[in-house]
Design a protein around this motif. Sequence first.
Motif, PDB file in Angstrom:
ATOM      1  N   GLY A   1       4.275  15.241  -7.192  1.00 58.00           N
ATOM      2  CA  GLY A   1       5.435  15.149  -6.202  1.00 58.00           C
ATOM      3  C   GLY A   1       4.949  16.437  -5.167  1.00 58.00           C
ATOM      4  O   GLY A   1       5.764  16.776  -5.147  1.00 58.00           O
ATOM      5  N   ASP A   2       3.884  17.289  -5.833  1.00 57.38           N
ATOM      6  CA  ASP A   2       3.792  18.122  -4.758  1.00 57.38           C
ATOM      7  C   ASP A   2       3.562  17.847  -3.610  1.00 57.38           C
ATOM      8  O   ASP A   2       2.979  16.590  -2.983  1.00 57.38           O
ATOM      9  N   VAL A   3       3.812  18.025  -2.604  1.00 57.03           N
ATOM     10  CA  VAL A   3       3.902  18.059  -0.589  1.00 57.03           C
ATOM     11  C   VAL A   3       3.305  19.245   0.260  1.00 57.03           C
ATOM     12  O   VAL A   3       3.178  20.536   0.079  1.00 57.03           O
ATOM     13  N   TYR A   4       1.508  18.559   0.962  1.00 61.32           N
ATOM     14  CA  TYR A   4       0.518  19.699   0.987  1.00 61.32           C
ATOM     15  C   TYR A   4       0.695  19.521   1.854  1.00 61.32           C
ATOM     16  O   TYR A   4       0.314  17.782   3.278  1.00 61.32           O
ATOM     17  N   HIS A   5       0.267  20.770   3.133  1.00 63.45           N
ATOM     18  CA  HIS A   5       0.395  20.481   4.188  1.00 63.45           C
ATOM     19  C   HIS A   5      -0.934  20.765   4.773  1.00 63.45           C
ATOM     20  O   HIS A   5      -1.649  21.844   4.611  1.00 63.45           O
ATOM     21  N   VAL A   6      -2.121  19.938   5.192  1.00 59.42           N
ATOM     22  CA  VAL A   6      -3.772  20.279   5.564  1.00 59.42           C
ATOM     23  C   VAL A   6      -4.544  19.575   7.083  1.00 59.42           C
ATOM     24  O   VAL A   6      -3.420  18.984   7.732  1.00 59.42           O
TER      25      VAL A   6
ATOM     26  N   ARG B   1      -3.813  17.507  11.978  1.00 57.26           N
ATOM     27  CA  ARG B   1      -2.282  17.691  10.452  1.00 57.26           C
ATOM     28  C   ARG B   1      -1.948  16.541   9.850  1.00 57.26           C
ATOM     29  O   ARG B   1      -2.000  15.364  10.262  1.00 57.26           O
ATOM     30  N   LYS B   2      -2.209  16.706   8.896  1.00 54.81           N
ATOM     31  CA  LYS B   2      -1.579  15.580   7.495  1.00 54.81           C
ATOM     32  C   LYS B   2      -1.212  16.245   7.006  1.00 54.81           C
ATOM     33  O   LYS B   2      -0.806  17.837   6.703  1.00 54.81           O
TER      34      LYS B   2
ATOM     35  N   PHE C   1      -3.541   6.773  -4.462  1.00 50.98           N
ATOM     36  CA  PHE C   1      -2.672   8.269  -5.714  1.00 50.98           C
ATOM     37  C   PHE C   1      -2.473   9.104  -4.641  1.00 50.98           C
ATOM     38  O   PHE C   1      -2.159  10.570  -4.729  1.00 50.98           O
ATOM     39  N   TYR C   2      -2.255   9.185  -3.514  1.00 48.77           N
ATOM     40  CA  TYR C   2      -1.167   9.961  -2.532  1.00 48.77           C
ATOM     41  C   TYR C   2      -0.710   9.153  -1.071  1.00 48.77           C
ATOM     42  O   TYR C   2      -0.719   7.619  -0.854  1.00 48.77           O
ATOM     43  N   GLU C   3       0.193   9.954  -0.624  1.00 54.98           N
ATOM     44  CA  GLU C   3       1.141   9.226   0.407  1.00 54.98           C
ATOM     45  C   GLU C   3       0.981   9.513   1.273  1.00 54.98           C
ATOM     46  O   GLU C   3       1.287  11.118   1.619  1.00 54.98           O
ATOM     47  N   ASP C   4       0.717   9.728   2.864  1.00 51.88           N
ATOM     48  CA  ASP C   4       0.650  10.067   3.998  1.00 51.88           C
ATOM     49  C   ASP C   4       1.877  10.468   4.803  1.00 51.88           C
ATOM     50  O   ASP C   4       2.808   8.864   5.044  1.00 51.88           O
ATOM     51  N   ILE C   5       2.948  11.524   4.098  1.00 51.37           N
ATOM     52  CA  ILE C   5       3.724  11.095   5.446  1.00 51.37           C
ATOM     53  C   ILE C   5       3.751  12.462   6.684  1.00 51.37           C
ATOM     54  O   ILE C   5       5.041  12.828   6.480  1.00 51.37           O
TER      55      ILE C   5
END
Length: 138
Positions: free
Chosen positions: A50-55, A61-62, A82-86
Amino acid sequence: MGEKEKLRIDKYLWAIRVFKTRTLASDACKAGRIKLDGKNIKPSYEVKIGDVYHVAKGIERKVVKVTGLLENRVDAKTAVNFYEDITPVEQTQAFKSMFHAPVLKRDRGTGRPTKLERREIDDLKDNFFEEQEEENQD
């Protein structure tokens, strides 16, 4: 696959194929390119679903939301589960439009452009980017 209770952020980003090596993922964390709620995180930070990371990876930028924990690196088709690109669409299009910029070439042996030629080249470039912005707004 192999799901775990505790998983480091550097290992997770490597496993979902955001970074090519775990060392690159770890270095990105140390350099402050991985953020959670606007704060830099260390490579040893534990990932939670559920965490949202800015990479930030170069000019790209993702924004990645964790939907599952993945311990080992797998093929890209499996990693997507295993992840969602938002990432917002405007950021994605801005990154892609950089590769469609005009490339102006001069004939070999003509030397450097004169002041007048350089101004014409600058005008061409400016007009191209203004047209691209108008197309993206429509």
